[in-house]
Structures are given as C-alpha cells and as structure tokens.
Design a protein around this motif. Structure first.
Motif, PDB file in Angstrom:
ATOM      1  N   ILE A 150      11.171   0.629  20.473  1.00 52.84           N
ATOM      2  CA  ILE A 150      11.904  -0.179  19.498  1.00 52.84           C
ATOM      3  C   ILE A 150      13.293  -0.581  19.995  1.00 52.84           C
ATOM      4  N   ASP A 151      13.943   0.254  20.812  1.00 52.93           N
ATOM      5  CA  ASP A 151      15.294  -0.081  21.268  1.00 52.93           C
ATOM      6  C   ASP A 151      15.317  -1.264  22.224  1.00 52.93           C
ATOM      7  N   SER A 152      14.275  -1.449  23.011  1.00 54.82           N
ATOM      8  CA  SER A 152      14.254  -2.596  23.917  1.00 54.82           C
ATOM      9  C   SER A 152      13.525  -3.786  23.304  1.00 54.82           C
ATOM     10  N   ASP A 153      12.617  -3.530  22.378  1.00 55.44           N
ATOM     11  CA  ASP A 153      11.841  -4.596  21.753  1.00 55.44           C
ATOM     12  C   ASP A 153      11.946  -4.450  20.242  1.00 55.44           C
ATOM     13  N   LYS A 154      12.819  -5.190  19.639  1.00 57.68           N
ATOM     14  CA  LYS A 154      13.062  -5.063  18.205  1.00 57.68           C
ATOM     15  C   LYS A 154      12.133  -5.940  17.375  1.00 57.68           C
ATOM     16  N   GLN A 155      11.125  -6.520  18.009  1.00 57.01           N
ATOM     17  CA  GLN A 155      10.195  -7.437  17.355  1.00 57.01           C
ATOM     18  C   GLN A 155       9.372  -6.721  16.277  1.00 57.01           C
ATOM     19  N   LEU A 156       9.126  -7.413  15.185  1.00 56.74           N
ATOM     20  CA  LEU A 156       8.233  -6.938  14.137  1.00 56.74           C
ATOM     21  C   LEU A 156       6.849  -7.493  14.440  1.00 56.74           C
ATOM     22  N   TYR A 157       5.851  -6.618  14.481  1.00 54.64           N
ATOM     23  CA  TYR A 157       4.493  -7.006  14.863  1.00 54.64           C
ATOM     24  C   TYR A 157       3.522  -6.856  13.690  1.00 54.64           C
ATOM     25  N   ALA A 158       2.354  -7.430  13.867  1.00 52.54           N
ATOM     26  CA  ALA A 158       1.222  -7.184  12.983  1.00 52.54           C
ATOM     27  C   ALA A 158       0.230  -6.330  13.767  1.00 52.54           C
ATOM     28  N   VAL A 201      -7.263  -1.731  16.593  1.00 54.20           N
ATOM     29  CA  VAL A 201      -6.727  -1.947  17.938  1.00 54.20           C
ATOM     30  C   VAL A 201      -5.679  -0.888  18.229  1.00 54.20           C
ATOM     31  N   ASN A 202      -5.832  -0.177  19.328  1.00 56.48           N
ATOM     32  CA  ASN A 202      -4.850   0.816  19.739  1.00 56.48           C
ATOM     33  C   ASN A 202      -3.970   0.190  20.815  1.00 56.48           C
ATOM     34  N   ASP A 203      -2.843  -0.366  20.392  1.00 48.57           N
ATOM     35  CA  ASP A 203      -1.968  -1.084  21.316  1.00 48.57           C
ATOM     36  C   ASP A 203      -0.598  -0.419  21.479  1.00 48.57           C
ATOM     37  N   GLY A 204      -0.469   0.817  21.050  1.00 51.82           N
ATOM     38  CA  GLY A 204       0.796   1.530  21.191  1.00 51.82           C
ATOM     39  C   GLY A 204       1.799   1.215  20.093  1.00 51.82           C
ATOM     40  N   ARG A 205       1.480   0.283  19.220  1.00 50.66           N
ATOM     41  CA  ARG A 205       2.376  -0.046  18.111  1.00 50.66           C
ATOM     42  C   ARG A 205       2.136   0.929  16.966  1.00 50.66           C
ATOM     43  N   GLN A 206       3.200   1.202  16.241  1.00 50.19           N
ATOM     44  CA  GLN A 206       3.129   2.143  15.131  1.00 50.19           C
ATOM     45  C   GLN A 206       3.268   1.392  13.810  1.00 50.19           C
ATOM     46  N   TYR A 207       2.467   1.768  12.814  1.00 53.89           N
ATOM     47  CA  TYR A 207       2.634   1.186  11.481  1.00 53.89           C
ATOM     48  C   TYR A 207       4.036   1.494  10.995  1.00 53.89           C
ATOM     49  N   ALA A 208       4.674   0.533  10.390  1.00 56.95           N
ATOM     50  CA  ALA A 208       6.020   0.728   9.876  1.00 56.95           C
ATOM     51  C   ALA A 208       5.947   1.014   8.375  1.00 56.95           C
ATOM     52  N   GLU A 264       0.872  -1.180   0.000  1.00 56.89           N
ATOM     53  CA  GLU A 264       0.000   0.000   0.000  1.00 56.89           C
ATOM     54  C   GLU A 264       0.905   1.225   0.000  1.00 56.89           C
ATOM     55  N   THR A 265       0.995   1.908  -1.135  1.00 63.18           N
ATOM     56  CA  THR A 265       1.907   3.050  -1.232  1.00 63.18           C
ATOM     57  C   THR A 265       1.420   4.204  -0.368  1.00 63.18           C
ATOM     58  N   LYS A 266       2.399   4.909   0.179  1.00 57.64           N
ATOM     59  CA  LYS A 266       2.122   6.057   1.053  1.00 57.64           C
ATOM     60  C   LYS A 266       3.234   7.079   0.819  1.00 57.64           C
ATOM     61  N   GLY A 267       3.035   7.949  -0.161  1.00 59.39           N
ATOM     62  CA  GLY A 267       4.075   8.902  -0.534  1.00 59.39           C
ATOM     63  C   GLY A 267       5.255   8.169  -1.159  1.00 59.39           C
ATOM     64  N   ASP A 268       6.453   8.428  -0.640  1.00 60.80           N
ATOM     65  CA  ASP A 268       7.660   7.771  -1.147  1.00 60.80           C
ATOM     66  C   ASP A 268       7.887   6.420  -0.499  1.00 60.80           C
ATOM     67  N   ALA A 269       7.089   6.071   0.469  1.00 59.21           N
ATOM     68  CA  ALA A 269       7.251   4.807   1.195  1.00 59.21           C
ATOM     69  C   ALA A 269       6.035   3.921   0.941  1.00 59.21           C
ATOM     70  N   PHE A 270       5.976   2.791   1.623  1.00 58.83           N
ATOM     71  CA  PHE A 270       4.825   1.913   1.502  1.00 58.83           C
ATOM     72  C   PHE A 270       4.610   1.146   2.794  1.00 58.83           C
ATOM     73  N   LEU A 271       3.375   0.716   2.987  1.00 53.60           N
ATOM     74  CA  LEU A 271       2.996  -0.159   4.092  1.00 53.60           C
ATOM     75  C   LEU A 271       2.827  -1.559   3.526  1.00 53.60           C
ATOM     76  N   LEU A 272       3.020  -2.568   4.365  1.00 53.82           N
ATOM     77  CA  LEU A 272       2.761  -3.956   3.976  1.00 53.82           C
ATOM     78  C   LEU A 272       1.634  -4.481   4.833  1.00 53.82           C
ATOM     79  N   LYS A 273       0.643  -5.078   4.178  1.00 55.32           N
ATOM     80  CA  LYS A 273      -0.512  -5.590   4.906  1.00 55.32           C
ATOM     81  C   LYS A 273      -0.866  -6.975   4.367  1.00 55.32           C
ATOM     82  N   THR A 274      -1.538  -7.755   5.206  1.00 52.15           N
ATOM     83  CA  THR A 274      -2.039  -9.064   4.805  1.00 52.15           C
ATOM     84  C   THR A 274      -3.447  -9.229   5.355  1.00 52.15           C
ATOM     85  N   ARG A 275      -4.240 -10.000   4.698  1.00 54.24           N
ATOM     86  CA  ARG A 275      -5.632 -10.192   5.106  1.00 54.24           C
ATOM     87  C   ARG A 275      -5.699 -11.300   6.154  1.00 54.24           C
ATOM     88  N   TRP A 276      -6.522 -11.069   7.185  1.00 57.52           N
ATOM     89  CA  TRP A 276      -6.703 -12.065   8.237  1.00 57.52           C
ATOM     90  C   TRP A 276      -8.068 -11.884   8.876  1.00 57.52           C
TER      91      TRP A 276
END
Length: 188
Positions: A160-168, A173-180, A135-147
C-alpha cells in the motif's frame, strides 16, 4: 377452616408467581429484537469519509488513468482524504438495490466505478449501472458491486505504501490484494 386457609395460600402463591412472570416478561429482551437486521453502517445523503480500518487511510483521487481519475488511498495513516456521499439506488431487479457513491469534488467525474480491476472516478454516463452493496463484517463493512455474474470487492494491494491505488477484487482470483474493510466517518 384448614382447607380455606390452604386455598388462600395457594391463591396467594399463584398471584406472586404471576407477578414475577409479568416482571420477567417486561424486562427480558424479546426474540424479535434479537433477530432485527443490523443498522446500515452508511447514511444516504450524508457526506462521510470512507476509512479503511486496518490501514487507517481514507480515499482521495489521483492522476487521470485510462478511463477516469484514479480512486486511491491517502498518502499516510490518519488522513481521511475527500468525503463521499452514498446515494440510495432502488430498482425492480434482484441486483438493482444498493448505492451510487460520489466523491465530493468539483466536476461531474465523481462517481466511484470499477474498470478492469481498478477503481476510477468517472461520470454517471460512463459508469456501469450496478450499484455498490454494503456487506457488514463486525464493526466494519465491505463494499462490493456486481460484474459479469460475480461480485467485485474494494481492495488494496499488499504494498500500500508504494501503490495507493484502490482496486476491485474477485473472490475467485488470488492476486495478492486484500479486501478493504471500511467504516464511515461523518464529515465535519
């Protein structure tokens, strides 16, 4: 005689105006060029680093989790991690088109999959069949999957410095995670 001269002048003006209009038409952008779809920001089959733009970090793999090796961000900004390859997937259903994303590493557990909010690397047989969509967003893009009737986006935790995990992350849901937001950088 005066009418003949006047007639020649108006014919000459018409040809000058027609010539100018022809030049404008040649050099003006066409409406279809402006309406063309943006180019896909990833190249199928070409090894690339997937770099989170705001974090300036690439992806790598971490310790084995519940379902497979964890996909995670690199330790520091400026590191690109491991390269990935996007494989085009097409099908007949409305949600069958997108990409299978594979991390270039040894073994067959290299497919990027989601598993209860986390992103893991597993084999094709253990991965959900829904492809990743760009999903393009300006010069960058988001990656999404259907579930289960909604889309999950790749995301990072706020610490991110203490938790380098990649999330979905779901949009609902507002869980404090930011779209990458990502950019694809060709591997050397």
């Amino acid at each position: 005689m005066e009418n003949a001269v006047r007639g020649r002048r108006s014919a000459g003006r018409r040809s000058v105006v027609a010539g100018c209009l022809t030049l404008v038409a040649l050099f003006a952008p066409t409406a279809t060029a402006g309406a063309a779809a943006p180019a896909d920001p990833v190249e199928p089959g070409v090894p690339s680093y997937l770099v989170a733009t705001t974090l300036d970090r690439g992806l790598t793999s971490g310790a084995r989790g519940d379902y497979g090796d964890q996909a995670r961000f690199t330790d520091r900004a400026g590191q690109y991690g491991r390269s990935l390859t996007f494989e085009k997937k097409t099908g007949s259903g409305p949600y069958d088109n997108g990409y299978v994303i594979r991390m270039n590493r040894p073994g067959n557990e290299n497919t990027l999959c989601h598993y209860y909010g986390r992103i893991v690397l597993t084999s094709d047989a253990n991965c959900r069949r829904n492809p990743w969509v760009v999903e393009t967003k300006g010069d960058a893009f988001l990656l999404k999957t259907r579930w289960d009737g909604e889309y999950l986006y790749l995301a990072a935790s706020g610490s991110i410095d203490s938790d380098k995990q990649l999330y979905a992350k779901s949009r609902y849901v507002n869980d404090g995670r930011q779209y990458a937001e990502f950019k694809a950088v060709k591997a050397r």
